[in-house]
Design a protein around this motif. Structure first.
Motif, PDB file in Angstrom:
ATOM      1  N   ASN A  67      20.769  36.363  30.995  1.00 45.43           N
ATOM      2  CA  ASN A  67      19.677  37.296  31.267  1.00 45.43           C
ATOM      3  C   ASN A  67      20.054  38.332  32.318  1.00 45.43           C
ATOM      4  OD1 ASN A  67      18.140  35.847  29.428  1.00 45.43           O
ATOM      5  ND2 ASN A  67      17.100  34.629  30.989  1.00 45.43           N
ATOM      6  N   LEU A  68      20.908  37.939  33.258  1.00 43.97           N
ATOM      7  CA  LEU A  68      21.355  38.866  34.299  1.00 43.97           C
ATOM      8  C   LEU A  68      22.450  39.807  33.805  1.00 43.97           C
ATOM      9  CD1 LEU A  68      21.555  36.358  37.296  1.00 43.97           C
ATOM     10  CD2 LEU A  68      19.919  38.243  37.065  1.00 43.97           C
ATOM     11  N   GLY A  69      23.047  39.469  32.661  1.00 45.32           N
ATOM     12  CA  GLY A  69      24.137  40.283  32.143  1.00 45.32           C
ATOM     13  C   GLY A  69      25.401  40.182  32.972  1.00 45.32           C
ATOM     14  N   CYS A  70      25.595  39.047  33.625  1.00 49.55           N
ATOM     15  CA  CYS A  70      26.774  38.876  34.466  1.00 49.55           C
ATOM     16  C   CYS A  70      27.816  38.025  33.733  1.00 49.55           C
ATOM     17  CB  CYS A  70      26.408  38.283  35.817  1.00 49.55           C
ATOM     18  SG  CYS A  70      25.810  36.578  35.785  1.00 49.55           S
ATOM     19  N   SER A  86      35.730  47.572  31.677  1.00 47.90           N
ATOM     20  CA  SER A  86      34.554  47.454  30.824  1.00 47.90           C
ATOM     21  C   SER A  86      33.786  46.163  31.102  1.00 47.90           C
ATOM     22  CB  SER A  86      34.981  47.505  29.356  1.00 47.90           C
ATOM     23  OG  SER A  86      33.887  47.269  28.497  1.00 47.90           O
ATOM     24  N   LEU A  87      34.494  45.036  31.200  1.00 48.57           N
ATOM     25  CA  LEU A  87      33.831  43.752  31.418  1.00 48.57           C
ATOM     26  C   LEU A  87      33.066  43.743  32.734  1.00 48.57           C
ATOM     27  CD1 LEU A  87      33.467  40.817  30.335  1.00 48.57           C
ATOM     28  CD2 LEU A  87      35.434  40.193  31.746  1.00 48.57           C
ATOM     29  N   TYR A  88      33.665  44.302  33.781  1.00 46.73           N
ATOM     30  CA  TYR A  88      33.039  44.304  35.106  1.00 46.73           C
ATOM     31  C   TYR A  88      32.090  45.482  35.316  1.00 46.73           C
ATOM     32  CZ  TYR A  88      36.813  40.993  36.232  1.00 46.73           C
ATOM     33  OH  TYR A  88      37.682  39.922  36.247  1.00 46.73           O
ATOM     34  N   ARG A 145      29.822  51.564  37.678  1.00 50.04           N
ATOM     35  CA  ARG A 145      28.703  51.500  38.628  1.00 50.04           C
ATOM     36  C   ARG A 145      29.142  51.774  40.050  1.00 50.04           C
ATOM     37  NH1 ARG A 145      26.658  45.569  37.875  1.00 50.04           N
ATOM     38  NH2 ARG A 145      28.931  45.262  37.720  1.00 50.04           N
ATOM     39  N   PHE A 146      30.416  51.522  40.320  1.00 47.60           N
ATOM     40  CA  PHE A 146      30.910  51.609  41.694  1.00 47.60           C
ATOM     41  C   PHE A 146      31.841  52.784  41.924  1.00 47.60           C
ATOM     42  CE2 PHE A 146      30.246  47.121  40.550  1.00 47.60           C
ATOM     43  CZ  PHE A 146      29.177  46.845  41.384  1.00 47.60           C
ATOM     44  N   GLY A 147      31.894  53.671  40.962  1.00 43.59           N
ATOM     45  CA  GLY A 147      32.736  54.840  41.121  1.00 43.59           C
ATOM     46  C   GLY A 147      34.214  54.512  41.124  1.00 43.59           C
ATOM     47  N   VAL A 148      34.591  53.421  40.445  1.00 41.63           N
ATOM     48  CA  VAL A 148      36.006  53.036  40.390  1.00 41.63           C
ATOM     49  C   VAL A 148      36.759  53.960  39.458  1.00 41.63           C
ATOM     50  CG1 VAL A 148      37.625  51.183  39.789  1.00 41.63           C
ATOM     51  CG2 VAL A 148      35.427  50.649  40.877  1.00 41.63           C
TER      52      VAL A 148
END
Length: 376
Positions: A169-172, A367-369, A373-376
């Motif tokens: 549910n968290l998509g983690c 993609s997996l991580y 979102r973190f500007g990597v």
């Protein structure tokens, strides 16, 4: 340097099962008989994500220096529990574009606290809210963890299913370190090819069937969870803990498209296979294989995947990483693998295509991580 207490040092800092040994172990670092290193090799694309490393709050600066010197643009600190999680979570904030983290449960608390697994999903959600990419499940689950009744807990115990459901549910991500090398489940004697490790660390032996289940039993428990949650992505570390058998990993990845595999601390085993077999495996599963090293940055010293705990020179670090590039990118033959303590043999390069190298080194983990979102 004194020998580190394996569990107390590693679980709170995300370093459990790193393979830490005392410095100066005979034969661990002898690469003198290998062919000369080709030091001109650089990783394809000149930037890499290490999907499996371990770093403490107080060793972040050293970790980033080694990463910078060896083309590692981003690293996943995989599996931090207890106070170590909170400490790292505070310390890594300025570096979230370089480092990620995964939470880890303290399973030993379940034996004395029946409510521990009931609150575990909320603990995971809180960790994700604090920045964790997911949860790392250490090998103690399935081998040594006991429930409140004193029974050995299995990975596919239905009482743990709410954890996997919450992760979905968290998509983690759920990362599994399940069991250990085949040799650790075989009789502990001088004929065992990992005897040198086991002689120093008898607690790494799981050969006693009156105490421990078989490897296959525990791996099947892991796979049962992966099958039960097809929309949840799983990172099966250390070559899915069966790098000795590429056919088995191939079958699992065919069956379970939500299984991702990292290469951490298993290059020796991967490279032991015929080069063509290794090449074909990596090319076939190029969309779900991720580069990893199991590089440890500890307070009292570092570990290069497995072997001695020490402070490594820049040259030693370069050699460690260069062997990885050499294996994946060239067709050179009979050179030393990066973790000599794991076995006395040579490996051959598998010369992967540029497209596969790009996925292995960067795209798949990115993609997996969800690193955008973190500007990597």
């Amino acid at each position: 340097m004194k020998q580190l207490d394996r569990r107390n040092f590693l679980i709170t800092s995300g370093l459990l099962a790193s393979g830490s040994l005392v410095a100066g172990l005979s034969g661990c670092s002898d690469r003198s008989s290998s062919k000369p290193m080709n030091t001109d090799i650089l990783p394809n694309g000149n930037k890499v994500i290490d999907a499996h490393l371990h770093v403490r709050a107080d060793t972040i600066d050293r970790c980033l220096r080694v990463m910078d010197e060896n083309h590692i643009h981003y690293g996943m600190n995989i599996g931090i529990g207890g106070d170590g999680f909170e400490e790292f979570q505070r310390a890594y904030q300025p570096h979230r574009h370089r480092l990620g983290m995964m939470f880890a449960f303290e399973w030993e608390r379940w034996e004395t606290d029946p409510n521990y697994v009931k609150t575990a999903p909320d603990m995971l959600e809180e960790a994700v809210e604090k920045g964790a990419h997911g949860v790392k499940i250490w090998k103690d689950l399935g081998l040594t963890v006991k429930d409140p009744e004193g029974n050995l807990a299995t990975i596919d115990d239905e009482r743990l299913f709410p954890i996997w459901e919450r992760a979905k549910n968290l998509g983690c991500i759920v990362a599994f370190h399940t069991v250990d090398p085949v040799a650790f489940f075989e009789p502990w004697n001088p004929e065992n090819e990992r005897w040198e490790e086991l002689e120093l660390h008898p607690d790494w032996s799981f050969a006693d069937r009156s105490i421990y289940p078989t490897r296959d039993e525990v791996l099947e428990q892991r796979n049962n969870v992966i099958r039960a949650f097809p929309t949840l992505n799983f990172q099966c570390v250390h070559g899915a803990n069966y790098s000795e058998n590429l056919a088995a990993i191939d079958a699992w990845m065919e069956e379970m498209p939500n299984m991702y595999v990292d290469t951490s601390a298993r290059l020796g085993e991967f490279g032991r296979h015929p080069a063509q077999e290794g090449h074909d495996f990596f090319e076939k599963h190029q969309d779900r294989l991720m580069f990893g090293t199991d590089r440890v940055f500890g307070t009292e010293g570092d570990v290069q995947g497995a072997g001695p705990t020490k402070m490594f020179s820049s040259e030693e670090d370069q050699t460690f990483y260069d062997i990885h590039w050499r294996y994946f990118q060239t067709n050179e033959t009979q050179f030393d693998h990066p973790t000599p303590i794991q076995g006395n043999w040579k490996i051959d390069g598998i010369g992967l295509s540029e497209a596969t190298l790009k996925k292995l080194y960067w795209d798949n983990a990115y993609s997996l991580y969800k690193l955008e979102r973190f500007g990597v």
